[in-house]
Write an enzyme that holds these catalytic residues in place. Structure first.
Site, PDB file in Angstrom:
ATOM      1  CD  GLU A   1      -7.233  -6.503   2.920  1.00 13.69           C
ATOM      2  OE1 GLU A   1      -7.196  -6.490   1.555  1.00 13.69           O
ATOM      3  OE2 GLU A   1      -6.323  -5.722   3.516  1.00 13.69           O
TER       4      GLU A   1
ATOM      5  CG  HIS B   1      -8.378   3.875   1.152  1.00 15.05           C
ATOM      6  ND1 HIS B   1      -8.476   3.916   2.588  1.00 15.05           N
ATOM      7  CD2 HIS B   1      -9.472   4.296   0.561  1.00 15.05           C
ATOM      8  CE1 HIS B   1      -9.941   4.095   2.805  1.00 15.05           C
ATOM      9  NE2 HIS B   1     -10.455   4.408   1.605  1.00 15.05           N
TER      10      HIS B   1
ATOM     11  CG  HIS C   1       1.056   6.263   4.660  1.00 15.03           C
ATOM     12  ND1 HIS C   1       0.003   7.166   5.039  1.00 15.03           N
ATOM     13  CD2 HIS C   1       0.217   5.186   5.140  1.00 15.03           C
ATOM     14  CE1 HIS C   1      -0.891   6.623   5.829  1.00 15.03           C
ATOM     15  NE2 HIS C   1      -0.847   5.515   5.952  1.00 15.03           N
TER      16      HIS C   1
ATOM     17  CG  HIS D   1      -5.549  -2.226   9.407  1.00 15.09           C
ATOM     18  ND1 HIS D   1      -5.279  -1.381  10.493  1.00 15.09           N
ATOM     19  CD2 HIS D   1      -5.929  -0.961   8.545  1.00 15.09           C
ATOM     20  CE1 HIS D   1      -5.599  -0.102  10.376  1.00 15.09           C
ATOM     21  NE2 HIS D   1      -5.844   0.227   9.380  1.00 15.09           N
TER      22      HIS D   1
ATOM     23  CG  ASN E   1      -1.860   1.147   1.467  1.00  7.97           C
ATOM     24  OD1 ASN E   1      -1.361   2.223   1.182  1.00  7.97           O
ATOM     25  ND2 ASN E   1      -3.012   0.900   1.501  1.00  7.97           N
TER      26      ASN E   1
ATOM     27  CB  THR F   1      -9.470   1.308   7.343  1.00  7.34           C
ATOM     28  OG1 THR F   1      -9.189   2.089   6.269  1.00  7.34           O
ATOM     29  CG2 THR F   1     -10.831   0.799   7.115  1.00  7.34           C
TER      30      THR F   1
ATOM     31  CD  GLU G   1      -7.142  -0.251   0.929  1.00 10.81           C
ATOM     32  OE1 GLU G   1      -7.635   0.801   1.602  1.00 10.81           O
ATOM     33  OE2 GLU G   1      -6.628  -1.094   1.203  1.00 10.81           O
TER      34      GLU G   1
ATOM     35  NE  ARG H   1      -7.703  11.131   5.821  1.00 12.40           N
ATOM     36  CZ  ARG H   1      -8.249  10.453   6.760  1.00 12.40           C
ATOM     37  NH1 ARG H   1      -7.549   9.839   7.494  1.00 12.40           N
ATOM     38  NH2 ARG H   1      -9.535  10.612   6.989  1.00 12.40           N
TER      39      ARG H   1
ATOM     40  NE  ARG I   1      -9.390   7.989   4.474  1.00 14.50           N
ATOM     41  CZ  ARG I   1      -9.640   7.116   5.492  1.00 14.50           C
ATOM     42  NH1 ARG I   1      -8.765   6.185   5.663  1.00 14.50           N
ATOM     43  NH2 ARG I   1     -10.442   7.228   6.372  1.00 14.50           N
TER      44      ARG I   1
HETATM   45  N1  PXP Z   1      -5.788  -3.174   4.012  1.00 13.03           N
HETATM   46  C1  PXP Z   1      -6.823  -2.230   4.001  1.00 13.03           C
HETATM   47  C2  PXP Z   1      -8.254  -2.873   3.279  1.00 13.03           C
HETATM   48  C3  PXP Z   1      -6.725  -1.151   4.419  1.00 13.03           C
HETATM   49  O1  PXP Z   1      -7.741  -0.079   4.314  1.00 13.03           O
HETATM   50  C4  PXP Z   1      -5.252  -0.793   4.748  1.00 13.03           C
HETATM   51  C5  PXP Z   1      -5.130   0.659   5.299  1.00 13.03           C
HETATM   52  O2  PXP Z   1      -5.586   1.588   4.090  1.00 13.03           O
HETATM   53  C6  PXP Z   1      -4.351  -1.754   4.675  1.00 13.03           C
HETATM   54  C7  PXP Z   1      -4.701  -3.085   4.483  1.00 13.03           C
HETATM   55  C8  PXP Z   1      -3.010  -1.373   5.075  1.00 13.03           C
HETATM   56  O3  PXP Z   1      -3.036  -0.944   6.407  1.00 13.03           O
HETATM   57  P1  PXP Z   1      -1.610  -0.506   7.117  1.00 13.03           P
HETATM   58  O4  PXP Z   1      -1.205   0.758   6.232  1.00 13.03           O
HETATM   59  O5  PXP Z   1      -1.748  -0.227   8.583  1.00 13.03           O
HETATM   60  O6  PXP Z   1      -0.367  -1.635   6.705  1.00 13.03           O
END
Ligand code: PXP
Length: 239
Positions: free
Chosen positions: A151, A43, A10, A192, A7, A101, A70, A49, A45
């Site tokens: 997931e 994602h 960030h 997550h 992901n 999330t 996402e 953001r 959003r």
């Molecule tokens: N999976 C999903 C569905 C999420 O919403 C997120 C956070 O955006 C993640 C994985 C990744 O989470 P983390 O950034 O805490 O590893």
């Protein structure tokens, strides 16, 4: 082989901090793929953001890159997602005030809506996934709604690991949910809050085929670099 989805939200958070163009999520998407990521997660959003519409569009147009987008169930986001044409979508709950999330979808409350969104994407041959809590009831409901994948929200488990608390009950919940989903023909993913330790423990669950990890990969890379961190996660999930 279990797959690693990285992901990169960030990277966009860092870029947006200065309102300029560096670091570029488009470059990041290509780069992490080169380093061994099996797919990219972003994602879009509602408050934009981190990842913006143009980032999503550009990232989804990269050839031979699998992109998992996402999205919430908001009409505006669903419409945009159809135009963006990702390979995969993952429907997630969204709350404007949350930092990230916070839990899985409320499937019962949003049954009709989620089912129709799944149909929309399936018609377009886009793989669908639902971000759910590790609960047998939610796995069965997911099946009724017609999703290809689920997931499992691992946030609670990851926190217990970080705090060195008893993980047995939560681990059992994740394992049972994964097993049931797999038995009824749903592919299982997890994500997550994961770091090396929590990922290592969960990778013992054979039914989990894909891990989606963001914050820890990007922040650990500040010290050790994306190459080393991605390589280490790939090793851990396929030990
Ligand atoms: N999976 C999903 C569905 C999420 O919403 C997120 C956070 O955006 C993640 C994985 C990744 O989470 P983390 O950034 O805490 O590893």
């Amino acid at each position: 082989m279990k797959r690693l989805g990285v992901n990169i939200d960030h990277i966009a958070t860092l870029r947006n901090a200065r309102g300029e163009s560096h670091p570029d999520p488009l470059f990041a998407a290509k780069f992490v793929k080169k380093l061994g990521a099996d797919s990219i997660t972003i994602h879009l959003r509602e408050d934009r953001r981190h990842i913006k519409d143009l980032d999503s569009k550009n990232i989804c147009s990269i050839k031979n890159l699998l992109v998992n987008l996402e999205i919430s169930i908001k009409d505006e986001i669903v419409k945009n997602a159809i135009k963006i044409k990702p390979n995969y979508i993952c429907i997630v709950p969204e709350n404007r005030r949350e930092v990230t999330t916070e839990g899985g979808l409320d499937l019962e409350k949003n049954k009709k809506k989620i089912k129709s969104i799944i149909q929309l994407f399936k018609k377009r041959k886009i793989r669908t996934s639902l971000f759910i809590n590790p609960s047998l009831k939610d796995v069965l409901l997911s099946k009724q709604l017609g999703t290809d994948c689920i997931e499992i929200h691992t946030g609670r488990f990851a926190n217990l690991v970080k705090l060195k608390k008893n993980i047995q009950n939560e681990f059992r919940r994740i394992k049972r949910s994964s097993k049931l989903a797999n038995d009824i023909g749903i592919e299982v993913h997890a994500g997550h809050g994961l770091d090396y330790k929590s990922t290592e423990i969960l990778s013992k669950i054979h039914e989990i085929k894909e891990f989606n990890i963001g914050h820890f990969i990007i922040s650990e890379s500040i010290f050790f670099g994306l190459k080393m961190v991605i390589r280490k996660f790939k090793k851990i999930i396929n030990k």
